[in-house]
Scaffold this active site. Structure first.
Site, PDB file in Angstrom:
ATOM      1  N   ASP A   1       2.414  -7.378  -1.114  1.00  0.00           N
ATOM      2  CA  ASP A   1       1.581  -5.954  -1.377  1.00  0.00           C
ATOM      3  C   ASP A   1       0.430  -6.090  -2.525  1.00  0.00           C
ATOM      4  O   ASP A   1       0.055  -5.461  -3.345  1.00  0.00           O
ATOM      5  CB  ASP A   1       2.595  -5.034  -2.243  1.00  0.00           C
ATOM      6  CG  ASP A   1       2.173  -3.567  -2.172  1.00  0.00           C
ATOM      7  OD1 ASP A   1       1.140  -3.331  -1.595  1.00  0.00           O
ATOM      8  OD2 ASP A   1       2.652  -2.907  -2.978  1.00  0.00           O
TER       9      ASP A   1
ATOM     10  N   HIS B   1       4.630  -2.482   2.529  1.00  0.00           N
ATOM     11  CA  HIS B   1       5.069  -1.057   2.635  1.00  0.00           C
ATOM     12  C   HIS B   1       4.334  -0.273   3.603  1.00  0.00           C
ATOM     13  O   HIS B   1       3.216  -0.678   3.665  1.00  0.00           O
ATOM     14  CB  HIS B   1       5.163  -0.053   1.311  1.00  0.00           C
ATOM     15  CG  HIS B   1       3.907  -0.194   0.638  1.00  0.00           C
ATOM     16  ND1 HIS B   1       2.803   0.740   0.999  1.00  0.00           N
ATOM     17  CD2 HIS B   1       3.287  -0.965  -0.119  1.00  0.00           C
ATOM     18  CE1 HIS B   1       1.772   0.524   0.230  1.00  0.00           C
ATOM     19  NE2 HIS B   1       1.846  -0.553  -0.512  1.00  0.00           N
TER      20      HIS B   1
ATOM     21  N   GLU C   1       6.351   3.724  -0.976  1.00  0.00           N
ATOM     22  CA  GLU C   1       5.958   3.116  -2.106  1.00  0.00           C
ATOM     23  C   GLU C   1       4.770   3.820  -3.015  1.00  0.00           C
ATOM     24  O   GLU C   1       5.023   3.888  -4.156  1.00  0.00           O
ATOM     25  CB  GLU C   1       5.214   1.530  -1.543  1.00  0.00           C
ATOM     26  CG  GLU C   1       5.237   0.687  -2.857  1.00  0.00           C
ATOM     27  CD  GLU C   1       3.953   0.830  -3.647  1.00  0.00           C
ATOM     28  OE1 GLU C   1       3.730   0.040  -4.656  1.00  0.00           O
ATOM     29  OE2 GLU C   1       3.143   1.398  -3.221  1.00  0.00           O
TER      30      GLU C   1
ATOM     31  N   HIS D   1      -6.606   2.114  -2.717  1.00  0.00           N
ATOM     32  CA  HIS D   1      -6.512   3.405  -2.988  1.00  0.00           C
ATOM     33  C   HIS D   1      -8.010   4.283  -2.651  1.00  0.00           C
ATOM     34  O   HIS D   1      -7.950   5.607  -3.256  1.00  0.00           O
ATOM     35  CB  HIS D   1      -6.051   3.922  -4.230  1.00  0.00           C
ATOM     36  CG  HIS D   1      -4.619   3.360  -4.597  1.00  0.00           C
ATOM     37  ND1 HIS D   1      -3.807   3.682  -5.648  1.00  0.00           N
ATOM     38  CD2 HIS D   1      -3.723   2.605  -3.690  1.00  0.00           C
ATOM     39  CE1 HIS D   1      -2.632   2.816  -5.595  1.00  0.00           C
ATOM     40  NE2 HIS D   1      -2.641   2.323  -4.538  1.00  0.00           N
TER      41      HIS D   1
END
Lengths: 454, 454
Positions: free
Chosen positions: A352, A278, A324, A422
């Protein structure tokens, strides 16, 4: 270590001799050598992370990334490159801060990140006493007086005993996704969660949350780092702590955006094999392992097939999915269009899990097809790719599952991913060149086998 | 990546249920949980690398490290801890510099490291034109006029096509070890080698070299980083380049030093199982992956066995070897003493490939014993430990091989090691906590099985 590894050499030469009797082994070696020696994935990742950078759906960064992907797919030798329209949500962060104080003490600033898709405090200070729980069960037992008007702190720890950290991530995931709805419905002012992180540092990690359909409160939700979480819990055990949150994040409707697609036309028919990652990332760090690596690996496979002149039977299609992270609109739109256009998709794989050393493949397909892939195990052994037992596939390709498309995901070593995922720490310097390239090698080898045998 | 890994969960729970029917699996899980949750290896490594630091044999740093190891073995709960006398070579580096210039150009300084055990220029400038070759074969073809009085540059590249980088390291090793002797015998003034490195940066890597017995010249030998090597080769193809080397490294005889040993006494007999690493490092970086990690993993296993009360049949002995890097005197002395004292050593393992994610074991033992270890494969599968086919063992324990002791080495993922090995980049921040601990888990599990079955 000094000379001892020399002793592997005879074994390796034995492997080479055997492989010369086997054309698939030879093709595996050609793919591996081409990518390890001439691979562009690492330099492409440097370019994507340093010159495009963050690329959350709906942002200018994402739009820049789509142009980047078109360019790189062309450079890799794609026969055809295009953008596929996708409507994506537009979430923006804005300025944000979290302070805490003990009783009559001084305000102290904590590192924090609002959770993706959450609403903020509209730039106003939201101040309240913190109520602390570790689990949903403990939260359900809290009397209303301990919830209403409070800021609820969920300190659910990442379970270090899982060998595959994805399990610990899944185990803790509901706190990030749903804590704001649980607490909002009972009158809390905001929630603070412990970041979903395998590290013991103080780095906050964002990620998607969602409000329930019937959720009218939509309270703010933020994450703090593991160290701050530990210290906060410790303090809360002996005294009252107050929090002051100020944030501006909000959802700003939808926007027209794009998946980016490039392919090498098949020699035999129009069936499609998808290899993907993504293109979007969170609005922190550089989106290196999540999922710049999946994008550059997918492009690398196209480049290597073209360079080696592998003459694929089916069309090999690289899909760089949009959105995504906070909507999955790229994946759902791609599947809808594939159905609408009656495309024959016979396989899809995504990378991913980060650009770490490859270990195998998650396989979501019929038992017969899975057994066939597992029968190729020995071909992958010289590449340290060994695990064909997991049954999962990438989020972006999962919308193809109802149509019966066999799916897979590159399974990479999972030990370092959730230290940085993240967060501001997901940067290019955390990616090792050889690990990244070997992930592309493994996927390229699997694509080769599936193209030949399906 | 978002929710997709959740799909692994059912599979994992299935694995757990199965393991409850199997006491070895349960013990494996206990060892893993204890180390992943309570393991001290990472904090011990921080302490060793930050508070002791570099520890080349014969240096004050190494002596400090032996006291550190005694202390840590005691803290881990060893029944007995002692130092074993070892005579080690004392090699010192001193100030050093390498400059190059093109024709009438200006001198330009290159990053460099003298090779370990080499003699320097005694603080004098040694200046000569550079003659360039890539291989030994090319060097043998150079006319004497191109060797005598020259500084020979060997630019043999690390072969990126080997999946297991140890093979590329072995392949290039002779240039580091022997180039000075080859060139010295033909009248060269010094040698420059391309560092044995998998990276594409400009970091120089040291490592042991040796002069042949009949080598009277003992010319200086230095390594430069891959980037400098590439640039130097490029320049040499179009013009003459001169080098000026000044270095002070030299061998200063021998010194009394020590292996450090700690053990948990066996319940059944006095047979010994060795788990080990080497306590010395090079005099650059922090000796984190080479081999601080092997040391703290070995101590961790002792700690975990003691904490879990595993009641080992045989004595479990941690050996922290001296002088692996530039003499192997720790290993040879240990084997000599074991023989002299008629000790029954029934197994020895070393961890000396870095603290990376574990993948299996190199096994040097009879085919019957190897087959037995391989029959335990399924117990290791949930820990992603899969490779039992390699046949090599740690350098320090190799002197036990003539006595027929079954040997092993922890095989870890080899992609990142040779980026940093023997360089200033081998520092604590390159070590991942979970990867390090899982290496200790795998070795602890193997020790458990061998203790029970042999």
């Amino acid at each position: 270590m000094k000379y001892s590894l020399l002793k592997i050499l005879p074994l390796f030469l034995g492997g080479i001799l055997f492989s010369q009797q086997n054309s698939d082994s030879l093709q595996f070696k050609k793919i591996s050598d081409e990518i390890l020696v001439n691979g562009k994935a690492y330099e492409n990742l440097r370019d994507l992370t340093q010159n495009v950078g963050q690329r959350l759906s709906g942002s200018a960064g994402y739009e820049k990334a789509t142009d980047w992907a078109v360019q790189k797919l062309k450079e890799a030798g794609a026969d055809k490159v295009w953008k596929e329209e996708v409507m994506v949500p537009v979430w923006v962060r804005g300025a944000e801060s979290l302070q805490i104080k003990e009783g009559n003490g001084k305000w102290k600033t904590l590192k924090m990140l609002s959770l993706g898709n959450s609403e903020g405090t509209k730039g106003k200070d939201v101040e309240a006493e913190i109520a602390f729980v570790r689990t949903k069960e403990d939260f359900d037992k809290l009397p209303d007086s301990q919830v209403k008007g409070k800021i609820i702190f969920f300190n659910y720890a990442f379970n270090q005993t899982f060998v595959n950290t994805g399990q610990a991530y899944g185990d803790a995931g509901k706190y990030r996704r749903s804590a704001a709805s649980w607490a909002g419905k009972r009158g809390a002012k905001a929630v603070i969660i412990r970041s979903l992180s395998s590290a013991f540092d103080d780095v906050p990690h964002t990620g998607a949350m969602r409000y329930d359909e019937d959720d009218t409160a939509k309270i703010a939700a933020v994450a703090i780092g593991p160290k701050s979480a530990d210290e906060l819990e410790k303090t809360l055990k002996t005294q009252k702590v107050f929090a002051k949150l100020n944030s501006n994040c909000t959802m700003k409707g939808e926007k027209l955006s794009h998946n980016v697609i490039g392919e090498i036309t098949g020699n035999k028919d129009k069936s499609v094999l998808v290899v993907s990652g993504h293109l979007d990332s969170w609005d922190v760090g550089e989106g290196a392992h999540d999922d710049g690596t999946g994008i550059v690996q997918s492009i690398e496979i196209l480049r290597a097939f073209k360079k080696l002149g592998l003459k694929n039977n089916h069309t090999i299609r690289v899909v760089c999915f949009a959105n995504e992270e906070n909507g999955l609109k790229g994946g759902t739109t791609y599947a809808e269009n594939a159905k609408k256009n009656n495309e024959k998709q016979i396989f899809a794989i995504e990378s991913d899990g980060g650009g770490f050393t490859p270990r195998g493949f998650g396989l979501v397909m019929t038992p017969e097809k899975r057994a066939q892939v597992q029968s190729w195990r020995n071909l992958f052994a010289p590449y340290n790719v060994h695990n064909f037992e997991l049954q999962y596939a990438g989020a972006d390709i999962s919308p193809l599952e109802p149509a019966g498309v066999p799916l897979a995901e590159l399974f990479v070593d999972p030990q370092r991913y959730f230290d940085i995922h993240h967060s501001n720490e997901d940067t290019f310097d955390k990616v090792n060149r050889r690990e990244l390239l070997l992930g592309a090698v493994a996927m390229g080898q699997l694509m080769y086998m599936i193209d030949k045998n399906w």
